[in-house]
Motif scaffolding. Structure first.
Motif, PDB file in Angstrom:
ATOM      1  N   VAL A 176      -5.346   1.856  -6.462  1.00  0.00           N
ATOM      2  CA  VAL A 176      -5.311   2.120  -5.184  1.00  0.00           C
ATOM      3  C   VAL A 176      -6.268   1.447  -5.119  1.00  0.00           C
ATOM      4  O   VAL A 176      -6.980   0.608  -3.399  1.00  0.00           O
ATOM      5  CB  VAL A 176      -4.626   3.372  -4.763  1.00  0.00           C
ATOM      6  N   LEU A 177      -7.713   2.236  -5.652  1.00  0.00           N
ATOM      7  CA  LEU A 177      -9.216   2.219  -4.676  1.00  0.00           C
ATOM      8  C   LEU A 177      -9.496   1.006  -6.196  1.00  0.00           C
ATOM      9  O   LEU A 177      -8.982   1.031  -7.320  1.00  0.00           O
ATOM     10  CB  LEU A 177      -9.788   3.755  -5.307  1.00  0.00           C
ATOM     11  N   HIS A 178     -10.786   0.441  -5.971  1.00  0.00           N
ATOM     12  CA  HIS A 178     -11.447  -0.055  -6.828  1.00  0.00           C
ATOM     13  C   HIS A 178     -12.925  -0.202  -7.216  1.00  0.00           C
ATOM     14  O   HIS A 178     -13.397   0.442  -5.649  1.00  0.00           O
ATOM     15  CB  HIS A 178     -11.568  -2.111  -7.031  1.00  0.00           C
ATOM     16  N   VAL A 197       0.709  -0.767  -0.342  1.00  0.00           N
ATOM     17  CA  VAL A 197       0.267  -0.280  -0.285  1.00  0.00           C
ATOM     18  C   VAL A 197       1.005   1.467  -0.073  1.00  0.00           C
ATOM     19  O   VAL A 197       0.647   2.525  -1.021  1.00  0.00           O
ATOM     20  CB  VAL A 197      -0.579   0.105   0.730  1.00  0.00           C
ATOM     21  N   ALA A 201      -9.538   5.412   2.931  1.00  0.00           N
ATOM     22  CA  ALA A 201      -9.234   4.549   4.434  1.00  0.00           C
ATOM     23  C   ALA A 201     -10.182   5.598   5.724  1.00  0.00           C
ATOM     24  O   ALA A 201     -10.161   4.188   6.756  1.00  0.00           O
ATOM     25  CB  ALA A 201      -8.014   5.245   4.319  1.00  0.00           C
ATOM     26  N   VAL A 204      -8.009   9.590  -1.393  1.00  0.00           N
ATOM     27  CA  VAL A 204      -7.757   8.157  -1.211  1.00  0.00           C
ATOM     28  C   VAL A 204      -7.616   8.310   0.317  1.00  0.00           C
ATOM     29  O   VAL A 204      -8.382   7.086   1.253  1.00  0.00           O
ATOM     30  CB  VAL A 204      -5.947   7.297  -1.602  1.00  0.00           C
ATOM     31  N   GLU A 263      -6.199  -2.959   3.484  1.00  0.00           N
ATOM     32  CA  GLU A 263      -5.346  -2.044   3.097  1.00  0.00           C
ATOM     33  C   GLU A 263      -6.024  -0.718   3.371  1.00  0.00           C
ATOM     34  O   GLU A 263      -4.998   0.809   3.681  1.00  0.00           O
ATOM     35  CB  GLU A 263      -5.703  -1.801   1.593  1.00  0.00           C
ATOM     36  N   ALA A 264      -7.315   0.074   4.040  1.00  0.00           N
ATOM     37  CA  ALA A 264      -7.882   0.781   4.213  1.00  0.00           C
ATOM     38  C   ALA A 264      -6.787   1.453   5.859  1.00  0.00           C
ATOM     39  O   ALA A 264      -7.005   2.203   5.971  1.00  0.00           O
ATOM     40  CB  ALA A 264      -9.612   0.743   4.641  1.00  0.00           C
ATOM     41  N   ASP A 312     -13.562   3.586   5.080  1.00  0.00           N
ATOM     42  CA  ASP A 312     -13.316   2.408   5.062  1.00  0.00           C
ATOM     43  C   ASP A 312     -14.393   1.211   4.279  1.00  0.00           C
ATOM     44  O   ASP A 312     -15.102   0.702   5.871  1.00  0.00           O
ATOM     45  CB  ASP A 312     -13.647   2.242   6.558  1.00  0.00           C
ATOM     46  N   PHE A 315     -11.268   0.197  -1.070  1.00  0.00           N
ATOM     47  CA  PHE A 315     -10.497  -0.564  -0.777  1.00  0.00           C
ATOM     48  C   PHE A 315     -10.960  -1.437  -1.576  1.00  0.00           C
ATOM     49  O   PHE A 315     -11.601  -2.229  -0.900  1.00  0.00           O
ATOM     50  CB  PHE A 315      -9.775  -0.550   0.255  1.00  0.00           C
ATOM     51  N   ARG A 316     -10.066  -2.893  -2.140  1.00  0.00           N
ATOM     52  CA  ARG A 316      -9.974  -4.124  -2.942  1.00  0.00           C
ATOM     53  C   ARG A 316     -10.617  -4.759  -1.402  1.00  0.00           C
ATOM     54  O   ARG A 316     -10.681  -5.864  -0.729  1.00  0.00           O
ATOM     55  CB  ARG A 316      -9.579  -4.386  -3.691  1.00  0.00           C
TER      56      ARG A 316
END
Length: 829
Positions: free
Chosen positions: A202-204, A149, A168, A164, A218-219, A171, A213-214
C-alpha cells in the motif's frame, strides 16, 4: 515453443503446482515468460508459491518494468489527445500524478479525453480546450485505480489503516516519525503499522527513510474514503508536523490548516507564502491568492490587500483565467474604495490586454482606471502610459500619442521613480514602434542596475518591447544584440511573462532571417507551453502559419494564421494581425479565390489605416496590393502604395522600405511595364538580402524572373537565371510549395540551350514533374490546388498522383508522405 503466463500472482495453488512441475522438467526448446506483481505474491520472493527445482542448464532472467519516463508519458497523451492539447505543464503533472505507471496514465488520459475534441476532428479554437496541470488535479481518480486501492486497504488492521490515512492526508514523502505523529500512533505501533503497509504494497519507500504512495493519485483515492471528522483531525496533526519543519513549508502548511478548520492560521500562512513566492517571481503566489480570494470566508478587510497582491503577481506572470475572474468580481464590488478599485482595475486591464489577449477590453478597463485613480497620479500615469502603446488594436496613433503626453506630465509631477521608469519604458516602445531612431537613444538610458525590482521590471519590459520592435522594423542585428542582453535582466526582475515573450520574438526573428531548421518543432512546443497566453503565442502561430504555407500545407497554414489573428481581429497585437492577414490574403490568392483575397486585403488595410502605424504594413502591403489589383482595382492598388509610402516617409524601417520597393514593382507589372517591374523587383531583392530576409529575397527574385520572361527581351536569359536562383533558395529553406511553383515557371519558359531534344524515360523512378506533384499531394493540397500551383489541368495532376502512388508503392497520399520521408532519409547528398 513459447509459453506466456500473465498475472501469475493471481494463480491458484493447482495452477502454480503445474507450472512448478513444468519448469522443473521442461521439454526441449521451451521458452516461458511469466508476468507478475512482486508486491501481490502470496509468498514474497516466491513467484510460483514455492521453490522450483530448475534444471542447471536453464537460463533464468528477471526483468523489472519500472515507471515510464516523462517523454513516454507525453507520447501516450499526445497519441490520444492530440499534440496541440498537451501543454508541457499538463504532461508534467500527468507524469507526477500517475507516478509514470502506464495503466494509470492510460486511465487518466481516457478520463481527460472527454474534455474537448478528438485528434483528427474539427480543429479546436486556438487556446481553447488545451489541457493544463489544473485539469489533472481536478480529474476523478480512475475506477481501476480506486478499486485497486480499496481492495488493498480492505485487508489492513486498524492501526495500519490509520497510518495509511495519515500518508494520504500528508500527500508527500514523509518519515516514519511524521507518519506516526499524524496517525497518533506510538513509535513502536507506528513501526509495526508502517511495516505492514509496506508488506501489503500500500505504501512504498520513495526515498531513503521516506515513505508514501508510489502513485500520487492513490493518495487521492484513500483521501476520498476518509470520514469528515477523521480527515479534519488528521489535517490538524499534519499542520503541527509541518510547522516543526525548517524552513516551514508555508503553502503546504496552509492546506492542512484549512483542512483542519483553522481559518485564521490559514489566512496568515497563505499570505506569508504568497508574499515569499511573489518576491521570488514564483507562480505559486498566483495560485495561492486565487484560491484564497475565491474562498467566501476571507474577511473583507483582507480582500483589498490580497487582491492587489494577486493583481501585481498576475501581471508579471502567465495567464490565469481564474485570476481574471477573481479580479473582475473585486472591481465590481461597491464595498471597495474607488482608489483601491482603480488600482486593481489597472492591473486587470494590463492582464486582460497582454496575457489574455483581449486588447480592446483591456483598453476599456485602463480608461476607467485613469478616472478612478484621479487622486493617485502615479498610478494614473501607469494606466495612461499603457494606453499610449500603439499595439493596442483600438485607438488611433494620435490617441496613443496624446495618452503618452499625459502620462509623461503626470509621472513628472508625481515624483515617483517607479512610475517614471514605467512611462520611460513605454516611450521607448512607442518611438521604436514608429521607426523613430530617437527610441534607440532612450533605450540606452533605461535604468538597468536599480536596486528596486519594480524599476528593473519596467526596464526589462522596455528592452523586450525593443526586441520585438526591432524585428518588425527589420533591424535584425540590433534584435540579436538585445536578445542576448534580455535574459539576464529578465531573470533579475523575475518577469516570467517577459521571458516567454522574448522566446516568442526569437522564433519570429528566426523565421524572417531564414533559420528554419527545427523551427516548426520549436514553435509548436512554444504554443503548447503558452498557448493560453495569446499575445505571447501569437508570434509562434504566425511562424507556423508562414512555414505551413511555404511547405504547401494549406489547411495548417489557414489554421495557424487564424490563430495568430485571434478570434477577433480587434483583440490581437496590431503588427501580428497585419502580418497574419497578409499571409491569409496570399493563401486566398494561391487558391485562386480573388474575392476573398480582395476582401481580406481591404479589411486588413483599413485596420492599419485606423491605427496609422504604417511600418507595420510591411508584411501585408505586397499581398494586399497584388490582391486588389488582380481583383480589377488597379487604381485603388496605386492609392494604397502611395498611402504606404507616405506613412513610412522619414521612418527608419528597412523591412517596410523593402516592401514598398516590392509594391512599386507590382504596380509596374500591373501596367505591363515588365522591364521596369523586373528592375524594381531586383532592387527589392537586394534590400531583402541586405536585411537579411532570404524568403522574401527569393520571392522578389521569382517576380523579377517572371517579368523578364514576360518581357520577351534579351533579359529573358537573365530572368531564367533569377528563377533558377529563386528555386534553389526556396529549396535551401525547405519551401516545398514555392520550389514547385518556380520550377513549373522554368519549364513554361525553357531557354533554347536547355530545351530538351526528346522525352526522357524514367522507368520506375519518379519524373521531376511527378516528384513535384507528389510533394504537394503529400503536403495536403488537393488536385485542383496542385493544378493551380503548377499550371496544369486537374486531370493531368490526377494522372501524376496515380503514377507517383504506383511507383512509390504508397496506398494513399498520407502514405506517399511517409514513403517520401523514408526515401529522403535514405538518400545521400
Amino acid at each position: 515453443m513459447l509459453l506466456v503466463v500473465e498475472d501469475v500472482h493471481r494463480a491458484d495453488e493447482e495452477s502454480l503446482g503445474a507450472l512448478r512441475g513444468l519448469l522443473a522438467h521442461p521439454p526441449v526448446g521451451l521458452r516461458v515468460v511469466l508476468t507478475y506483481r512482486p508486491e501481490e505474491l502470496a509468498r514474497p520472493g516466491l513467484v510460483l508459491g514455492a521453490a522450483v527445482g530448475y534444471p542447471a542448464e536453464m537460463v533464468l532472467l528477471r526483468l523489472r518494468l519500472g515507471p515510464l519516463e516523462e517523454d513516454e508519458v507525453r507520447r501516450m497523451a499526445v497519441e490520444v489527445l492530440g499534440e496541440d492539447r498537451c501543454s508541457p505543464q499538463f504532461v508534467t503533472r500527468l507524469y507526477e500524478r500517475s507516478g509514470g505507471v502506464a495503466q494509470a496514465v492510460a486511465d487518466l488520459v481516457a478520463e481527460l479525453r472527454t474534455s474537448g475534441p478528438r485528434p483528427g476532428g474539427k480543429p479546436m479554437a486556438v487556446g481553447r480546450a488545451r489541457l493544463t496541470a489544473r485539469h489533472v488535479d481536478e480529474a476523478a481518480v480512475p475506477v481501476r485505480l480506486m478499486e485497486l486501492v480499496v481492495g488493498r486497504m480492505a485487508g489492513l488492521d486498524d492501526q495500519t489503516r490509520r497510518l495509511v490515512w495519515a500518508a494520504a492526508v500528508l500527500d508527500e514523502a514523509a518519515t516514519e516519525d511524521e507518519l506516526s505523529s499524524v496517525a497518533a500512533l506510538s513509535v513502536e505501533d507506528g513501526r509495526v503499522a508502517l511495516t505492514a503497509a509496506l508488506c501489503e504494497a500500500v505504501l512504498h519507500e520513495l526515498r531513503l527513510g521516506q515513505y508514501g504512495f508510489r502513485v500520487p493519485m492513490e493518495a487521492a483515492a484513500v483521501y476520498q474514503l476518509l470520514p469528515g471528522p477523521v480527515r479534519r483531525e488528521l489535517h490538524g496533526r499534519a499542520a503541527e508536523v509541518l510547522a516543526a519543519r525548517r524552513p516551514v513549508p508555508q503553502a503546504r502548511l496552509a492546506r492542512h490548516q484549512l483542512g483542519a478548520g483553522r481559518t485564521a492560521d490559514w489566512l496568515q500562512s497563505v499570505e506569508t507564502a504568497a508574499r515569499e513566492a511573489a518576491d521570488s517571481g514564483n507562480q505559486l503566489a498566483i495560485a495561492l491568492l486565487e484560491d484564497m480570494l475565491a474562498y467566501p470566508g476571507v474577511p473583507q478587510a483582507n480582500r483589498a490587500r490580497l487582491a492587489l497582491m494577486l493583481a501585481r503577481s498576475g501581471y508579471s506572470g502567465l495567464r490565469s483565467d481564474q485570476t481574471v475572474e477573481v479580479l473582475r468580481r473585486l472591481v465590481d464590488s461597491p464595498e471597495l474604495p474607488a482608489v483601491v478599485r482603480g488600482e486593481i482595475r489597472l492591473e486587470l486591464g494590463l492582464l486582460i490586454g497582454n496575457q489574455v489577449g483581449r486588447g480592446s477590453e483591456g483598453r476599456k478597463e485602463l480608461i476607467k482606471a485613469t478616472e478612478e485613480l484621479s487622486t493617485r497620479p502615479a498610478l494614473a500615469a501607469r494606466a495612461m502610459s499603457a494606453l499610449a502603446l500603439p499595439c493596442w488594436p483600438r485607438g488611433a496613433l494620435a490617441d496613443n500619442l496624446a495618452w503618452l503626453a499625459r502620462a509623461e506630465a503626470t509621472a513628472a509631477e508625481s515624483g515617483d521613480a517607479v512610475v517614471q521608469a514605467a512611462v520611460a519604458a513605454n516611450r521607448v516602445t512607442v518611438l521604436l514602434s514608429l521607426g523613430d531612431p530617437e527610441g534607440w537613444r532612450l533605450l540606452e538610458q533605461l535604468p538597468r542596475e536599480s536596486d528596486d525590482v519594480r524599476i528593473l521590471q519596467h526596464s526589462a519590459r522596455g528592452l523586450t518591447n525593443a526586441v520585438d520592435a526591432a524585428v518588425w522594423l527589420g533591424e535584425f542585428a540590433r534584435a540579436r544584440e538585445l536578445l542576448a542582453e534580455a535574459p539576464e535582466l529578465l531573470t533579475r526582475s523575475g518577469d516570467v511573462y517577459g521571458e516567454q515573450g522574448v522566446q516568442s520574438t526569437a522564433l519570429h526573428l528566426d523565421l524572417v532571417t531564414g533559420h528554419w531548421a527545427a523551427l516548426t518543432a520549436r514553435a509548436r512546443a512554444h504554443v503548447a507551453e503558452v498557448g493560453e497566453t495569446p499575445y505571447i503565442s501569437a508570434d509562434a502561430m504566425l511562424v507556423l502559419g508562414v512555414l505551413a504555407l511555404a511547405k504547401g500545407d494549406w489547411s495548417q497554414a489557414s489554421f495557424w494564421l487564424a490563430g495568430a489573428v485571434g478570434p477577433s481581429e480587434e483583440g490581437g497585437p496590431v503588427p501580428v494581425v497585419a502580418a497574419a492577414s497578409g499571409g491569409r490574403v496570399r493563401l486566398a490568392l494561391a487558391r485562386k479565390d480573388l474575392g476573398a483575397a480582395a476582401q481580406g486585403a481591404a479589411e486588413a488595410w483599413e485596420r492599419v489605416r485606423a491605427k496609422g502605424v504604417w511600418v507595420w504594413a510591411a508584411e501585408l502591403a505586397p499581398w494586399a496590393v497584388e490582391a486588389t489589383a488582380r481583383a480589377g482595382e488597379p487604381g485603388t492598388a496605386r492609392d494604397m502604395v502611395d498611402e504606404f509610402a507616405a506613412g513610412i516617409e522619414n521612418r527608419q524601417a528597412p523591412a517596410a522600405t523593402a516592401a514598398l520597393t516590392w509594391c512599386r514593382g507590382l504596380l509596374a507589372a500591373i501596367g505591363g511595364e515588365f522591364p521596369v517591374a523586373a528592375e524594381r523587383f531586383r532592387r527589392a531583392r537586394a534590400c531583402y538580402q541586405a536585411l537579411p530576409r532570404p524568403y522574401e529575397a527569393a520571392l522578389a527574385a521569382e517576380a523579377a524572373g517572371r517579368c523578364d520572361a514576360l518581357a520577351d527581351s534579351p533579359q529573358t536569359t537573365a530572368g531564367m537565371t533569377q528563377l533558377t536562383a529563386a528555386a534553389q533558395e526556396f529549396e535551401d529553406l525547405g519551401a516545398t510549395w514555392d520550389v514547385a511553383r518556380v520550377r513549373a515557371e522554368l519549364r513554361a519558359h525553357p531557354s533554347a540551350e536547355h530545351r530538351p531534344l526528346g522525352r526522357p524515360r524514367y522507368g520506375d523512378r519518379l519524373s521531376p514533374r511527378e516528384q513535384e506533384v507528389a510533394q504537394l499531394a503529400s503536403a495536403g493540397l488537393s488536385n485542383r490546388e496542385i493544378a493551380a500551383t503548377l499550371h496544369l489541368s486537374p486531370r493531368t495532376v490526377e494522372q501524376h498522383v496515380a503514377r507517383a502512388l504506383k511507383k512509390s508503392g504508397a496506398v494513399s497520399r498520407h502514405d506517399l508522405a511517409l514513403k517520401r520521408s523514408e526515401s529522403d532519409e535514405g538518400s545521400t547528398p
